[in-house]
Scaffold this motif. Structure first.
Motif, mmCIF file in Angstrom:
data_model
loop_
_atom_site.group_PDB
_atom_site.id
_atom_site.type_symbol
_atom_site.label_atom_id
_atom_site.label_comp_id
_atom_site.label_asym_id
_atom_site.label_seq_id
_atom_site.Cartn_x
_atom_site.Cartn_y
_atom_site.Cartn_z
ATOM 1 N N LYS A 152 188.207 18.940 90.958
ATOM 2 C CA LYS A 152 186.876 19.287 90.494
ATOM 3 C C LYS A 152 186.994 20.265 89.332
ATOM 4 C CE LYS A 152 184.463 18.601 94.890
ATOM 5 N NZ LYS A 152 183.605 19.234 95.922
ATOM 6 N N LYS A 153 185.979 20.303 88.525
ATOM 7 C CA LYS A 153 185.987 21.205 87.382
ATOM 8 C C LYS A 153 186.203 22.640 87.847
ATOM 9 C CE LYS A 153 183.076 23.029 83.691
ATOM 10 N NZ LYS A 153 181.737 23.067 83.102
ATOM 11 N N GLY A 154 187.116 23.358 87.151
ATOM 12 C CA GLY A 154 187.401 24.747 87.476
ATOM 13 C C GLY A 154 188.502 24.926 88.499
ATOM 14 N N VAL A 375 174.536 32.011 89.096
ATOM 15 C CA VAL A 375 175.336 33.081 88.492
ATOM 16 C C VAL A 375 175.938 33.969 89.578
ATOM 17 C CG1 VAL A 375 174.077 33.147 86.316
ATOM 18 C CG2 VAL A 375 173.243 34.504 88.253
ATOM 19 N N PRO A 376 177.041 34.663 89.224
ATOM 20 C CA PRO A 376 177.711 34.653 87.919
ATOM 21 C C PRO A 376 178.558 33.397 87.733
ATOM 22 C CG PRO A 376 178.908 36.056 89.420
ATOM 23 C CD PRO A 376 177.677 35.603 90.174
ATOM 24 N N THR A 377 178.675 32.947 86.467
ATOM 25 C CA THR A 377 179.481 31.761 86.172
ATOM 26 C C THR A 377 179.759 31.699 84.680
ATOM 27 O OG1 THR A 377 179.671 29.386 86.539
ATOM 28 C CG2 THR A 377 177.563 30.178 85.748
ATOM 29 N N ASP A 378 180.655 30.796 84.299
ATOM 30 C CA ASP A 378 180.926 30.510 82.890
ATOM 31 C C ASP A 378 180.385 29.124 82.568
ATOM 32 O OD1 ASP A 378 182.216 32.896 82.477
ATOM 33 O OD2 ASP A 378 184.198 32.091 82.926
ATOM 34 N N GLY A 425 182.803 26.495 73.170
ATOM 35 C CA GLY A 425 182.990 27.907 73.494
ATOM 36 C C GLY A 425 182.493 28.184 74.904
ATOM 37 N N THR A 426 182.924 29.303 75.456
ATOM 38 C CA THR A 426 182.562 29.660 76.825
ATOM 39 C C THR A 426 181.646 30.878 76.827
ATOM 40 O OG1 THR A 426 184.657 28.820 77.664
ATOM 41 C CG2 THR A 426 183.456 30.340 79.086
#
Length: 543
Positions: A152-154, A375-378, A425-426
């Motif tokens: 999974k992503k991340g 949140v929190p997250t990127d 960008g992040t």
């Protein structure tokens, strides 16, 4: 005759022992006063190199002094061993004896010099030995593996790399690249491998999108550089967990109209991300809905729309598109701005011609989730920058501006006239925010150019708890442990009280019957004095 036979047997035994010593062992000359052995590892080399040598010297005769061990030519190193008593053994160990090209394949000997008890200088040598010249065999092998291929992503993925020197030639200046990890730069340290040795490396990466990792080992052997490609590792990120992205392009059938004339706008929306897009909706510059079809796009598919609108003033016209990806992210993007000139109003440059307005030389198109983000997250912002001028633009910087705070999202060294470049960008989110995205650059004459988007509101929601915290879990474990100890102590004390009651009852019973009971509950035998006490008839005597 018997003495002669005895002497012959002793001599024969001594020679046999000297010849049968392990490794490269030989009897030295000098009236059998000393014996030596030589062990070499490896016994062959492909060229100049080093070997591990152990020379053993044993004094089998009377005490000697000034013992010196001398290496074969051209080394000729002399090593003092000093005095040696009868039966004493000394070793010289050299783990890195340098062997030159001309020493390979020819007979070599170590010399031993000493002074006997009568002052005579004597010498001996080991039996000759040879370090063979070995044919070169360059054989470097490697393997690569990943802890997971469907993620999974991340998620974090641990990559394992193994490089082995299976040949007989030393490998130097080895290093590993595994693009796209670290942008293709070297990962891990530079290494060397002796024949038979192996290098293992681990590298952990957070993966946000599907990729094919292509590791390559570069190394030098015998003065030449080689490369060894390893197995390609495909890492697939579940599409439902990946953030979608898309681009919007607008074009017109004409760029100049009369006052109140109509312009036909053509739109194309491309799904450039890995996720399915649904709920595709387009708004024109007046906020009206523009029909597009289809409204659901698989990765790589596109939708088109057509609308005819009246234009009353010269200017730049763009469209805003929204959609949702498979992960539930709400995405939005703005199309390129189309310049339209109305007759008699020279405020804007004709569409399709390079602009001289520095605020329009760089076009910025952003695509990112904007609604109800835990949140929190990127989050990842997809960026497209287009150079709409006639000149190359350098030092391009894309930033996210929130009030007086600006965060750099991506940079680009230069962008040729008329060219576009896609970047990402992040952005780290902790609360609701309104971002204005800006792009800046520099013309060849030093002029600064800048363009900005409208304010983009991003709404957030608190992330759902992920379960019991580690601190609370620790407290629960401690309470369970205390309860377990209390139960154990309770059982133990109950058993002890029961035993004590049983012992007390036993003592009472035995006391009533005249028996003695120890505190532990055991019945004591009658004392010896009581057992031996004579009966009354015995005291008076028998008739």
């Amino acid at each position: 005759m018997k003495k002669t036979v005895s002497y012959l047997l002793v001599i024969l035994l001594a020679v046999t022992l000297a010849v049968s010593m392990g490794g490269a062992a030989f009897a030295a000359t000098g009236a059998d006063s000393i014996s030596t052995s030589v062990k070499i590892s490896p016994a062959s080399l492909t060229g100049a190199g080093t070997v591990n040598v152990t020379v053993t010297v044993t004094n089998t005769g009377p005490p000697i002094s000034n013992v010196v061990l001398k290496y074969p030519s051209p080394t000729d190193t002399e090593v003092p061993l000093d005095a040696m008593a009868t039966g004493e053994t000394k070793e010289r160990v050299d783990a890195n004896w340098a062997i030159s090209e001309d020493m390979l394949g020819r007979e070599l000997k170590f010399m031993v010099y000493w002074t006997s008890q009568d002052g005579t200088q004597k010498s001996g040598s080991t039996q000759g030995f040879t370090i063979a010249r070995q044919q070169s065999n360059l054989n470097v092998t490697g393997s690569a593996s990943a802890s997971a291929q469907q993620i999974k992503k991340g998620d974090k993925v641990k990559f394992n790399f193994s490089i082995k020197n299976a040949g007989n030639v030393r490998v130097d200046t080895g290093y590993l690249n595994a693009p796209p990890i670290e942008g293709g730069a070297q990962i891990g340290e530079t290494f060397s491998l002796d024949p038979g040795s192996e290098k293992k490396m681990e590298y952990t990466v957070t993966v946000n999108e599907s990729m094919n990792v292509q590791p390559v080992v570069t190394y030098t052997a015998a003065g030449q550089q080689y490369t060894l490609p390893l197995d390609t590792l495909g890492i697939t990120v579940d599409a439902s967990s990946q953030q979608g992205s898309f681009t919007v392009k607008a074009s017109v059938n004409k760029s100049q109209v009369t006052q109140g004339g109509t312009v036909q706008f053509n739109l194309r929306v491309d799904n450039t991300g890995p996720s399915q897009l649904t709920g595709l909706a387009v708004k024109d510059f007046a906020g009206n809905t523009v029909p597009v079809s289809p409204t659901s796009l698989a990765p790589g598919e596109y939708a088109t729309g057509l609308t005819e609108l009246p234009v009353t003033a010269s200017g730049s016209y763009s469209f805003r598109v929204t959609a949702s990806d498979a992960a539930g992210n709400n995405l939005s993007a703005t199309s390129n701005a189309v310049d339209i000139t109305v007759d008699g109003d020279p405020a804007a440059s004709p569409s399709g011609q390079p602009t001289s307005d520095t605020s329009k030389m760089l076009k910025l198109n952003m695509s990112l989730p904007t609604e109800n983000i835990p949140v929190p997250t990127d989050i990842t912002a997809r960026i497209e920058v287009t150079n709409q001028s006639e000149q190359d633009i350098s030092n391009i910087v894309v930033s996210a501006v929130d009030g007086d705070t600006a965060k750099t999202l991506s940079t680009l060294a230069s962008l040729a006239a008329g060219q576009s470049n896609q970047m990402q960008g992040t952005i780290h989110l902790t609360e609701d925010v309104n971002y204005v995205f800006t792009v800046t650059g520099q013309l060849p004459d030093g002029t600064l150019v800048e363009s900005s988007t409208a304010s983009v509101p991003i709404t957030t929601v608190p992330a759902e708890p992920e379960g019991i915290s580690s601190a609370l879990l620790g407290v629960i474990i401690i309470l369970i442990a205390i309860a377990a100890v209390a139960v154990f102590l309770g059982i133990y004390l109950a058993r002890q009280r029961k035993k004590n009651r049983e012992r007390a009852a036993e003592r009472t019973k035995n006391a009533q019957s005249g028996q003695q009971v120890s505190p532990s509950g055991r019945v004591r035998p009658p004392s010896m004095s009581a057992a031996r006490r004579p009966a009354p008839d015995d005291e008076e005597g028998r008739p």
